[in-house]
Design a protein around this motif. Structure first.
Motif, mmCIF file in Angstrom:
data_model
loop_
_atom_site.group_PDB
_atom_site.id
_atom_site.type_symbol
_atom_site.label_atom_id
_atom_site.label_comp_id
_atom_site.label_asym_id
_atom_site.label_seq_id
_atom_site.Cartn_x
_atom_site.Cartn_y
_atom_site.Cartn_z
ATOM 1 N N GLY A 1 0.785 -1.219 0.000
ATOM 2 C CA GLY A 1 0.000 0.000 0.000
ATOM 3 C C GLY A 1 0.818 1.270 0.000
ATOM 4 O O GLY A 1 0.587 2.156 -0.821
ATOM 5 N N ALA B 1 0.225 9.227 -5.725
ATOM 6 C CA ALA B 1 -0.213 10.533 -5.247
ATOM 7 C C ALA B 1 0.903 11.554 -5.125
ATOM 8 O O ALA B 1 0.658 12.747 -5.221
ATOM 9 C CB ALA B 1 -0.928 10.380 -3.900
ATOM 10 N N SER C 1 -4.658 12.339 -9.970
ATOM 11 C CA SER C 1 -3.442 12.491 -9.170
ATOM 12 C C SER C 1 -3.357 13.870 -8.525
ATOM 13 O O SER C 1 -2.839 14.019 -7.421
ATOM 14 C CB SER C 1 -2.204 12.210 -10.023
ATOM 15 N N MET D 1 -5.545 13.607 -5.544
ATOM 16 C CA MET D 1 -4.939 12.712 -4.555
ATOM 17 C C MET D 1 -3.735 13.361 -3.902
ATOM 18 O O MET D 1 -3.515 13.203 -2.709
ATOM 19 C CB MET D 1 -4.531 11.394 -5.219
ATOM 20 N N SER D 2 -2.966 14.075 -4.676
ATOM 21 C CA SER D 2 -1.831 14.796 -4.120
ATOM 22 C C SER D 2 -2.302 15.752 -3.039
ATOM 23 O O SER D 2 -1.744 15.795 -1.944
ATOM 24 C CB SER D 2 -1.131 15.621 -5.199
ATOM 25 N N ALA E 1 -3.383 13.913 0.032
ATOM 26 C CA ALA E 1 -2.241 13.363 0.754
ATOM 27 C C ALA E 1 -1.510 14.477 1.501
ATOM 28 O O ALA E 1 -1.107 14.322 2.657
ATOM 29 C CB ALA E 1 -1.290 12.671 -0.219
ATOM 30 N N PHE F 1 4.637 11.955 6.873
ATOM 31 C CA PHE F 1 4.466 11.477 5.501
ATOM 32 C C PHE F 1 4.327 9.960 5.466
ATOM 33 O O PHE F 1 3.413 9.401 4.854
ATOM 34 C CB PHE F 1 5.672 11.913 4.666
ATOM 35 N N MET F 2 5.232 9.304 6.159
ATOM 36 C CA MET F 2 5.225 7.839 6.165
ATOM 37 C C MET F 2 3.956 7.302 6.807
ATOM 38 O O MET F 2 3.357 6.338 6.318
ATOM 39 C CB MET F 2 6.464 7.335 6.915
ATOM 40 N N ALA G 1 1.173 7.538 4.412
ATOM 41 C CA ALA G 1 1.297 6.524 3.360
ATOM 42 C C ALA G 1 0.898 5.150 3.878
ATOM 43 O O ALA G 1 0.218 4.378 3.191
ATOM 44 C CB ALA G 1 2.723 6.501 2.827
ATOM 45 N N LEU G 2 1.312 4.834 5.084
ATOM 46 C CA LEU G 2 0.982 3.528 5.658
ATOM 47 C C LEU G 2 -0.524 3.373 5.816
ATOM 48 O O LEU G 2 -1.106 2.346 5.441
ATOM 49 C CB LEU G 2 1.664 3.357 7.014
ATOM 50 N N GLY H 1 -3.064 5.199 4.371
ATOM 51 C CA GLY H 1 -3.769 5.243 3.090
ATOM 52 C C GLY H 1 -3.560 3.993 2.268
ATOM 53 O O GLY H 1 -4.511 3.416 1.751
ATOM 54 N N GLY H 2 -2.315 3.585 2.178
ATOM 55 C CA GLY H 2 -2.000 2.450 1.322
ATOM 56 C C GLY H 2 -2.555 1.134 1.806
ATOM 57 O O GLY H 2 -3.185 0.404 1.039
#
Lengths: 222, 222
Positions: free
Chosen positions: A183, A191, B141, B144-145, B148, B175-176, B179-180, B182-183
């Motif tokens: 993910g 993104a 994108s 999404m950007s 994010a 940030f990480m 990402a964790l 969302g992903g």
DNA sequence: CTTAGATATGAATGATCCTTCAGCTTTGGT
DNA sequence: ACCAAAGCTGAAGGATCATTCATATCTAAG
């Protein structure tokens, strides 16, 4: 069109009919196929699946539309071939990594798996990014399920072999690790694909995996 | 068609032209719009974007095609409205959560954020799942950007307020974490959406976030 | 050099689908 | 009850696109 009869409820592909129509026998055609493959990725990157037409791909590949149909019975077969190739690449890379990491400690495992994943995904990020979004044309979920399952199983075996921990619910931990890896990289690629962010990913993702594994294993270590 | 002139290199939407054509003034039309909205999601779910046609949506909504065009200048505008609504819902939910969690400790933050995210995503999983894959029609994108970025910023502020840790590179950690979160949820929804897996996600994701935050914060705590 | 099989071509076909518009129905205020 | 504005209809126009096939070109073995 008869095509539509092949689908039950979503755009589910019938594998048998997605296979290439014929295999190249002369050098010439092998070159052609590679060109088509390559062109497909390029077209995907510059317009997404919504703008991918057989004509455009053929044009970009420098061949005629008819040529494409000599090797692929229809557009979907072409896309399917692309996706499958990519999945196999990544699957192989991950299998190699997990094999290599068997029996090591949690830190080595976490860093090894995360790095292998990042390497594999970044190696042909072009193809990876191109492929996201193909789901519009046919149902990728079957393929993705299989990939996710394979990966979870590999990781599970790897965790079982760890020399310095064992887990109460190893399956869940493996599942979660696979989800975290898959993910996070995907989301960043889609993104916010900047050099800076990839650097962050490389720095933080292995640590995150390690931290999670340690936490999940701790409760069970004697 | 002139539409194609609006795009530079990908299917990039020109926001001005994606807005609804007119706002409903009578109750009747408000109902119609809601029906169209709803029908769109249903059609997306049963055939993906590749099978979403204006006629099919109208049919399912029980109105005529023309009606749709009274409120949306074209198909893309309809989809855009859907996506935007969904993004706003989630964004609001997360803003509320981060506000509520300000100044608490790492464990509370990790669990709070993860749970809020899961709740928001699962609340209308239907819409969420339907929306994945719309990227075929126009470039998501950008949206999404932005999402994010917003999320990362919120989390960053939250981490700054944590009462029991501070971070060397807080931005990267935020940030990480984004990402964790969302992903992993996205991947599970797309590749293996079973009750069992959602349960695993609920159990493991908060722990994973917590573990990561603790690890990332530890090196800097006096 | 010949020729059968392999490969390439691209105009034509037929299907699908977005979008429009002229005319119809409904609503709500007076 | 009357009407102007709001809302709805759906057949038809026009564009795009996947796929076919009759024809042409190339390759390599004999």
């Amino acid at each position: 069109m008869i095509l539509q009869l092949w689908y039950s409820h979503m755009s589910r592909p019938t594998p048998a009919l997605l296979k290439p129509r014929k295999t190249p026998q002369q050098t010439r055609s092998a070159v052609t196929i590679e060109a088509i493959h390559c062109a497909t990725i390029q077209v995907l990157l510059t317009g997404g699946i919504g703008r991918l037409t057989t004509t455009r791909v053929a044009e970009r590949a420098g061949v005629s539309v008819g040529t494409m149909y000599q090797y692929y019975p229809h557009k979907q077969a072409l896309l399917f071939a692309l996706v499958e190739r990519q999945f196999n690449l990544i699957e192989t890379a991950m299998r190699d990594a997990t094999t290599r990491l068997m029996g090591t400690d949690l830190r080595t495992i976490a860093h090894g798996v995360a790095t292998a994943w990042l390497d594999a995904k970044m190696a042909d990020m072009v193809a990876s990014r191109a492929i996201y979004g193909i789901s519009a044309e046919f149902d990728l979920s079957e393929l993705m399920s299989r990939a996710a399952q394979t990966m979870t199983t590999s990781i599970d075996a790897l965790l079982a072999s760890a020399c310095d921990a064992h887990f109460a619910d190893r399956q869940s931990v493996a599942f979660m690790l696979a989800a975290l890896l898959g993910g996070s990289v995907r989301v960043v690629m889609e993104a916010a694909p900047s050099e800076e962010n990839f650097a962050r990913l490389r720095r933080e993702l292995p640590e995150a995996c390690h931290a999670y594994l340690v936490a999940a294993g701790r409760s069970e270590v004697a």
